[in-house]
Write an enzyme that holds these catalytic residues in place. Sequence first.
Site, PDB file in Angstrom:
ATOM      1  N   LYS A  83      21.894  85.456  50.100  1.00 13.80           N
ATOM      2  CA  LYS A  83      20.428  85.468  50.155  1.00 13.80           C
ATOM      3  C   LYS A  83      19.906  86.413  51.229  1.00 13.80           C
ATOM      4  O   LYS A  83      18.727  86.792  51.194  1.00 13.80           O
ATOM      5  CB  LYS A  83      19.901  84.051  50.382  1.00 13.80           C
ATOM      6  N   SER A 114      17.391  77.754  52.019  1.00 14.71           N
ATOM      7  CA  SER A 114      18.481  78.326  51.215  1.00 14.71           C
ATOM      8  C   SER A 114      18.371  77.874  49.765  1.00 14.71           C
ATOM      9  O   SER A 114      19.379  77.549  49.114  1.00 14.71           O
ATOM     10  CB  SER A 114      19.851  77.942  51.788  1.00 14.71           C
ATOM     11  N   SER A 164      25.842  81.380  50.179  1.00 17.51           N
ATOM     12  CA  SER A 164      24.417  81.681  50.370  1.00 17.51           C
ATOM     13  C   SER A 164      24.140  82.772  51.386  1.00 17.51           C
ATOM     14  O   SER A 164      22.969  83.121  51.609  1.00 17.51           O
ATOM     15  CB  SER A 164      23.660  80.407  50.764  1.00 17.51           C
ATOM     16  N   LYS A 190      21.840  83.105  58.844  1.00 12.51           N
ATOM     17  CA  LYS A 190      21.955  82.446  57.549  1.00 12.51           C
ATOM     18  C   LYS A 190      23.270  81.696  57.415  1.00 12.51           C
ATOM     19  O   LYS A 190      24.332  82.180  57.821  1.00 12.51           O
ATOM     20  CB  LYS A 190      21.851  83.498  56.432  1.00 12.51           C
TER      21      LYS A 190
END
Length: 466
Positions: A42, A99, A39, A202
């Site tokens: 993203k 997320s 992720s 993140k």
Amino acid sequence: MAVFTDGARAAPQAAMVIDARTGEVLHARNADTRLHPASLTKMMTLYIAFEAIEHGEISLDSLVTISKKAASEPPSKLGLRPGQKIKLRYLIRGAAVKSANDAATAIGEAIEGSEAAFARRMNRTAKALGMSRTTFRNAHGLTEEGHLSTARDMTTLGRHLFYDYPEYYNLFSRQTTDAGIRTVSNTNRRFLSSYRGADGIKTGYTRAAGFNLVASAERGGERIIATVFGGRSSAARNAQVAELLDLGFQRAPSRVAVRKPAKPVYVAGADGPDAAGRTSRASMALTASPRPPRRPIPEPPETLLAAVAESVETALEAAHAELATGAMADAAPKANVPTISPRPRPEGLMVAAASTAVDPTPPSIPTMTTAPADTGQEVVTRLSSSGGRHWGINVGRYGSRYKAERVLLKTALQELGTLDLALRKVVQNRRGFEANFVGMTEEEAALACRRLQSHGTECITIGPRS
């Protein structure tokens, strides 16, 4: 029979630490090895969303219709339904904080029409940012053949997010956020809560990738970005990132000139069958982001200040002329006017004495034929008849009367709401010229000071003399 240990099955590990202010590498291990980003992907999805908003391709309040593909993405997800309409701002929050995979896919489809077209734009943007060993296949980061990146490239992306779109960076530090259909919690909340100065960025996890994290923290003006790929667990990953950040703060210089990374050149439009339509729409884009910065307090134009100053000076000259005319009239012979005595003073009324000695002789009562003492002339522009206006504010001490009057004028024009009934008064003393507003109530003075101080203007309240 071969026996595989946990270490043999674990995802490969990599790490990178940089001084965000300069981009200097402070630590690297397997930083150029192509691995599954999970992720962390993203971050690029959000970077392109911010870019599209900035250039008018789409707005935060654009309604996005959720496709069957987006709604069918596996967790983590918001739980969006096919055909549902939701504002882009909520999809961005869901992707950044929760997320959410369905939100990420919906963002890509809203901007480029399909996830495949969006992935091509992700790759073009990665190349422009210098992420030379990264290829994207989707907007969410779930494991897919060829969907790979490196610790170095993801650290580069994190630095660009911070410097290229600082107005959105606070998203990554939110513990919770409103995602439109529900409130969601940050997947990185444990690290944000436990590491002093951490404010993003993140997390990522898949079985193939392990536990990934790009983290940023600031202490004493120093900002460090650390990236870990292939953590064994979220706790182990967080501990490793904390050690790397500590290492970065130890190695980074206390003071250094900030060298922001160059923002890539924006290229409007997209590839694919609808490219012409998108290019045409983008060419009509606004040149500024729909999300405006905080509005500054405007400075009054010099012409307005000059005009007001001129009108004040004209009024003062007229007042002085009128007083001079009155004085000449007083000097002329007058007809006899009958003497009118005021009513006796009430008993027990205290009056100020001219000296400390007590005079037993009752004071004579003045009549209208008695000339008043010469106390000098004072001209004011406004006088309030309301009671309780014994307060004021001071907005600084200046070296000349002209400068003090100029500051009073500019301040009055900027704060008409709170200073409209106040009198401008310059008081000279041994230290200079005090710029004051007087004739205010205590509440008005306090409010005016609060408003001025919020704009960075020096201000103190002046109470009635005891």
